[in-house]
Enzyme design. Structure first.
Site: not given
Length: 377
Positions: A68, A197-198, A238, A323
């Site tokens: 996203t 990634g998930h 970060t 979603c």
């Protein structure tokens, strides 16, 4: 049976994440001590590996929180170049994920972009010719998903990439569902690739944006966030070293086992379809151009929401995208395929990783469905 929404984190991945949280916990931006140096080196190794899986260069990978965010950086980040050059036409499909549809709608409604939303027809597949027919001198970009998240239909992104490479139009591909599973497609010269990634055993909250050069020229992206200068200033903040390392480990594991995954996913698909033959159903989407682990089916005279409620303690399934599935509205994907509202509202998505659904028996599911359908229909 809803891995298109998310997969379980592989235990080996969880170990890697924990290591980089509790032992090698340094900030990859800290250059004055060994903790930071180790983190920076590890991130660069992960970046190089992720790049290799799509035939990109190390510096062409930007780590993000997922597809996203990558979609937003790609589409909103291209907009200033479009405004500067007078190229404010974008082509996409009506079956995209909301993470593409909503940024493009924003560009249309607030910044004067013209967006063509192509419909695929009953097959669920946009053809390359349909895209090329809409191409204009002022077309800034084409955004087309790799694999549809509701039907599993594979879109012709590799074919499009080859044809668009000789034009000034950029190609963006939302590869959230296809990354790792149809690897050859993403080796094509696609300008921008969004990864999550998930969907392949990594933690939630990590992904990447591939920004492939054209010769010496970078894709002319402008940042949509500011502060810190990380990731070529396109994604400041970060770096989430534990999540990045978890993503890299998950991709390695999945890549090594992909052929087994594909074979077992196809076998599961055949078992499910065989069990469903006892019901009255239709398969939504072209089975000849689909990934093996996603099925979208509609059942005659059966309410999918009622079925899910009936089965909620037995199997995790969905009516569509995670979603939007909570809204219980007809699927915008199935509607864009020209299916009537009754079919679009009753589309049921089953998606699986064989290793995470080894105990699933489709026969009780089929029997429940058959019992809920009026007899003699």
């Amino acid at each position: 049976m809803d891995v298109a929404a998310t997969t379980r984190v592989d235990p080996r991945v969880a170990e890697v994440v924990l290591h980089w949280m509790t032992e090698d916990f340094g900030n990859a931006g800290s250059r004055t001590h060994e903790y930071g140096a180790r983190a920076k080196k590890a991130v660069q190794q992960a970046r190089s590996f992720i790049a290799s899986t799509v035939g990109a260069k190390t510096e062409e990978v930007i780590f993000t929180s997922g597809a996203t965010e990558s979609n937003n950086i790609a589409l909103l980040g291209l907009a200033p170049h479009g405004e500067l050059t007078g190229r404010k036409h974008i082509i996409t499909s009506a079956i995209e994920h909301k993470a593409v549809l909503e940024p493009l709608t924003h560009l249309r409604d607030t910044r004067g972009f013209e967006v063509d939303f192509l419909s695929p027809g009953p097959s669920g597949r946009i053809t390359a010719d349909a895209v090329l027919e809409r191409l204009r001198p002022d077309t800034l970009a084409v955004s087309l998903m790799h694999v549809n998240n509701e039907t599993g239909v594979i879109q012709p992104v590799a074919e499009l990439a080859e044809k668009l490479r000789v034009t000034p139009t950029y190609l963006h591909v939302d590869a959230a569902q296809g990354y790792g599973k149809v690897p050859a497609d993403l080796m094509a010269p696609i300008d921008l690739i969004s990864i999550s990634g998930h969907k392949i055993g990594a933690p939630k909250g990590v992904g990447a944006l591939v920004t492939r050069r054209r010769g010496w020229d970078r894709v002319p992206l402008e940042p949509i966030m500011f502060g810190g200068g990380q990731e070529r200033k396109l994604r400041p903040g970060t770096l989430a070293v534990p999540l990045i390392m978890g993503l890299s480990e998950a991709v390695k594991i999945f890549t090594e086992s992909r052929e087994t995954w594909e074979r077992e996913a196809k076998a599961m698909r055949e078992r499910i379809l065989a069990a469903l033959s006892a019901t009255r159903f239709r398969l939504n989407g072209d089975p000849e151009h689909s990934v093996p682990h996603i099925l979208n089916v509609s059942f005659d005279e059966l309410n999918a929401e009622a079925l899910i409620v009936r089965l909620k303690d037995q199997v995790a399934i969905a009516t569509g995208s995670a979603c939007t599935s909570a809204s219980y509205t007809p699927s915008h994907v199935l509607q864009a395929m020209g299916l009537d509202d009754a079919v679009a509202a009753n589309g049921l998505r089953l998606s699986w990783f064989p290793s995470q659904a080894a105990d699933f028996d489709p026969l009780p599911l089929a029997e429940t469905i058959a019992s809920m359908q009026p007899q003699g229909g």
